[in-house]
Structures are given as structure tokens and as C-alpha cells.
Design an enzyme around this catalytic site. Structure first.
Site, PDB file in Angstrom:
ATOM      1  N   LYS A  43      -2.864 -65.728 100.149  1.00 28.30           N
ATOM      2  CA  LYS A  43      -3.254 -64.768  99.155  1.00 28.30           C
ATOM      3  C   LYS A  43      -4.764 -64.728  98.975  1.00 28.30           C
ATOM      4  O   LYS A  43      -5.323 -63.751  98.472  1.00 28.30           O
ATOM      5  CB  LYS A  43      -2.647 -65.159  97.791  1.00 28.30           C
ATOM      6  CG  LYS A  43      -1.178 -65.433  97.778  1.00 28.30           C
ATOM      7  CD  LYS A  43      -0.723 -65.752  96.335  1.00 28.30           C
ATOM      8  CE  LYS A  43       0.742 -66.092  96.267  1.00 28.30           C
ATOM      9  NZ  LYS A  43       1.024 -67.478  96.696  1.00 28.30           N
ATOM     10  N   GLY A  44      -5.439 -65.832  99.302  1.00 32.59           N
ATOM     11  CA  GLY A  44      -6.834 -66.014  98.906  1.00 32.59           C
ATOM     12  C   GLY A  44      -7.797 -64.930  99.357  1.00 32.59           C
ATOM     13  O   GLY A  44      -8.751 -64.602  98.661  1.00 32.59           O
ATOM     14  N   ASP A 103     -11.829 -74.322 106.521  1.00 37.56           N
ATOM     15  CA  ASP A 103     -12.035 -75.760 106.307  1.00 37.56           C
ATOM     16  C   ASP A 103     -11.906 -76.502 107.636  1.00 37.56           C
ATOM     17  O   ASP A 103     -12.857 -76.628 108.374  1.00 37.56           O
ATOM     18  CB  ASP A 103     -11.001 -76.300 105.318  1.00 37.56           C
ATOM     19  CG  ASP A 103     -11.435 -76.163 103.882  1.00 37.56           C
ATOM     20  OD1 ASP A 103     -12.642 -76.134 103.629  1.00 37.56           O
ATOM     21  OD2 ASP A 103     -10.568 -76.108 103.012  1.00 37.56           O
TER      22      ASP A 103
HETATM   23  C1  PRP Z   1      -6.900 -71.305 102.750  1.00 37.59           C
HETATM   24  C2  PRP Z   1      -7.619 -70.219 103.521  1.00 37.59           C
HETATM   25  C3  PRP Z   1      -7.196 -70.438 104.938  1.00 37.59           C
HETATM   26  C4  PRP Z   1      -6.958 -71.925 104.992  1.00 37.59           C
HETATM   27  C5  PRP Z   1      -8.151 -72.575 105.648  1.00 37.59           C
HETATM   28  O1  PRP Z   1      -5.637 -70.866 102.414  1.00 37.59           O
HETATM   29  O2  PRP Z   1      -7.265 -68.929 103.075  1.00 37.59           O
HETATM   30  O3  PRP Z   1      -6.045 -69.709 105.252  1.00 37.59           O
HETATM   31  O4  PRP Z   1      -6.842 -72.411 103.660  1.00 37.59           O
HETATM   32  O5  PRP Z   1      -7.943 -73.951 105.795  1.00 37.59           O
HETATM   33  P1  PRP Z   1      -8.082 -74.680 107.203  1.00 37.59           P
HETATM   34  O6  PRP Z   1      -9.361 -74.238 107.831  1.00 37.59           O
HETATM   35  O7  PRP Z   1      -8.106 -76.140 106.820  1.00 37.59           O
HETATM   36  O8  PRP Z   1      -6.884 -74.335 108.029  1.00 37.59           O
HETATM   37  P2  PRP Z   1      -4.697 -71.655 101.371  1.00 37.59           P
HETATM   38  O9  PRP Z   1      -3.806 -72.586 102.140  1.00 37.59           O
HETATM   39  O10 PRP Z   1      -5.523 -72.268 100.298  1.00 37.59           O
HETATM   40  O11 PRP Z   1      -3.756 -70.497 100.801  1.00 37.59           O
HETATM   41  P3  PRP Z   1      -4.094 -69.312  99.748  1.00 37.59           P
HETATM   42  O12 PRP Z   1      -5.011 -68.362 100.464  1.00 37.59           O
HETATM   43  O13 PRP Z   1      -2.783 -68.668  99.437  1.00 37.59           O
HETATM   44  O14 PRP Z   1      -4.752 -69.958  98.545  1.00 37.59           O
END
Ligand code: PRP
Length: 178
Positions: A43-44, A103
């Protein structure tokens, strides 16, 4: 509801808007004369996706996907799975994957590989935030608004227990890392 336990504002709404305008200008120049498909990851990224889309001067289409990830937040395997796929194919299109944060890089690597296998004309990635200090797998980041320190952040799409996505600014939070 009580106020969010903000530690420090990293980027104000004005700073974010200004930086998105700069990056949107870069993207508009890169894709001049072409049509661009923005792919958001629920969703982010939706807050960044809509803010970016409004600043682009090239014709834009939008599609969304949802994923689940296991382990990437804890330094283990970083397995990613698509929970909701795109509504349409991307063959022959100019595709820009839009993320709120990169990340470890596991999510971006998986999505870039998956999308590449569907035959887009070009494929690139744009992220609002880049936390390179947590990177485990190296991926090319084509467009980036901000590099951030190794701190837990919320706002402009980023959550803590699903809260604070709607903050207009980006801030570090006074909680244990998620
Ligand atoms: C976040 C972001 C990426 C992922 C990056 O999503 O939107 O998809 O983390 O992390 P990585 O580089 O360690 O793989 P999140 O899991 O927080 O979900 P959200 O967008 O629903 O909050």
C-alpha cells in the site's frame, strides 16, 4: 486519536513536494515523446505514486500490484510473492516501478525480475526513499528522491502498524524498529 510519537521530522511536506517535482522533471525528460506506465506497490507507494503522476508531463497510465514478503524485514530469506497482480499486461510498454522505500532490495529485485519477464519495452524503478544502509541485494535505482538514515520512518505512505501513512511529512518514530 493521540498524536503520533514523532522523534524528528526528516522531510517536511514542502521539501517532499519540491523534490518530487525535481524527480518528475527528470522522468518527464527521460520519457519525452513516450507513454509511461507507472506501477505502484500497495500500500505504501500510492501516496508517492499519485504525487509523482500529477507532476509528470508525459502521458501516464497506472496499474497496481500487491505483494507479501517473508523474512526481508528480518534479514533472512526475503521471499516475495504477488498477492494481487497487475490488471493488464506490460508487453512493449515503458514501465516505471514506483516504490515508497527500498531497504534490503529483495522486493525490488523480485518485482524487477518478474516485470522484466513480461516483455516491457523499457523497465526502470523510482523510489521515494532509499535506505542503502540496509541493502542486502544490489539493484539499480534509476530515480530516487531521498536517501535516509537507518531509522524507522513514517509518513507519506510509510506506516507503523498501518498508521501514519497519511502524514504529509516524513519523520522518525519513537518506537522499537519494526
Ligand atoms: C515496503 C516497500 C517495499 C518493501 C521494501 O513495503 O513498499 O515494497 O517494503 O523492502 P525491501 O527492500 O527490504 O524488500 P511494506 O512491506 O512496508 O508494505 P506496505 O507498502 O504495505 O507498507
Amino acid at each position: 486519536m493521540s498524536e503520533p510519537p514523532i522523534e524528528r521530522v526528516l522531510f517536511t511536506a514542502e521539501q517532499i513536494d519540491a523534490r518530487i517535482a525535481e524527480v518528475a522533471a527528470e522522468i518527464s525528460e527521460r520519457y519525452a515523446g513516450r507513454e509511461l506506465k507507472l506501477i505502484g506497490v500497495l500500500k505504501g507507494s500510492i501516496f508517492f505514486l499519485t504525487a509523482l503522476a500529477r507532476q509528470l508531463t508525459v502521458p501516464v497510465k497506472i496499474d497496481l500490484l500487491a505483494i507479501s514478503s517473508f523474512g526481508s524485514k528480518h534479514g533472512s530469506r526475503g521471499v516475495v510473492r504477488i498477492e494481487k497482480d497487475l490488471d493488464e499486461g506490460i508487453e512493449g510498454e515503458h514501465v516505471l516501478l514506483v516504490e515508497d522505500i527500498i531497504d534490503t532490495g529483495f522486493t525490488a529485485r523480485y518485482l524487477l525480475q518478474t516485470l522484466a519477464s513480461r516483455g516491457p519495452e523499457t523497465l526502470a524503478i523510482c523510489t521515494l526513499l532509499d535506505r542503502t544502509s540496509r541493502r542486502i541485494v544490489q539493484i539499480p535505482v534509476d530515480f530516487r528522491c531521498f536517501e535516509i538514515p537507518d531509522r524507522f520512518v513514517v509518513g507519506f505512505g510509510l506506516d507503523y502498524k498501518q498508521l501514519y501513512r497519511n502524514l504529509g511529512y516524513i519523520a522518525t518514530l519513537n518506537v522499537e524498529k519494526g
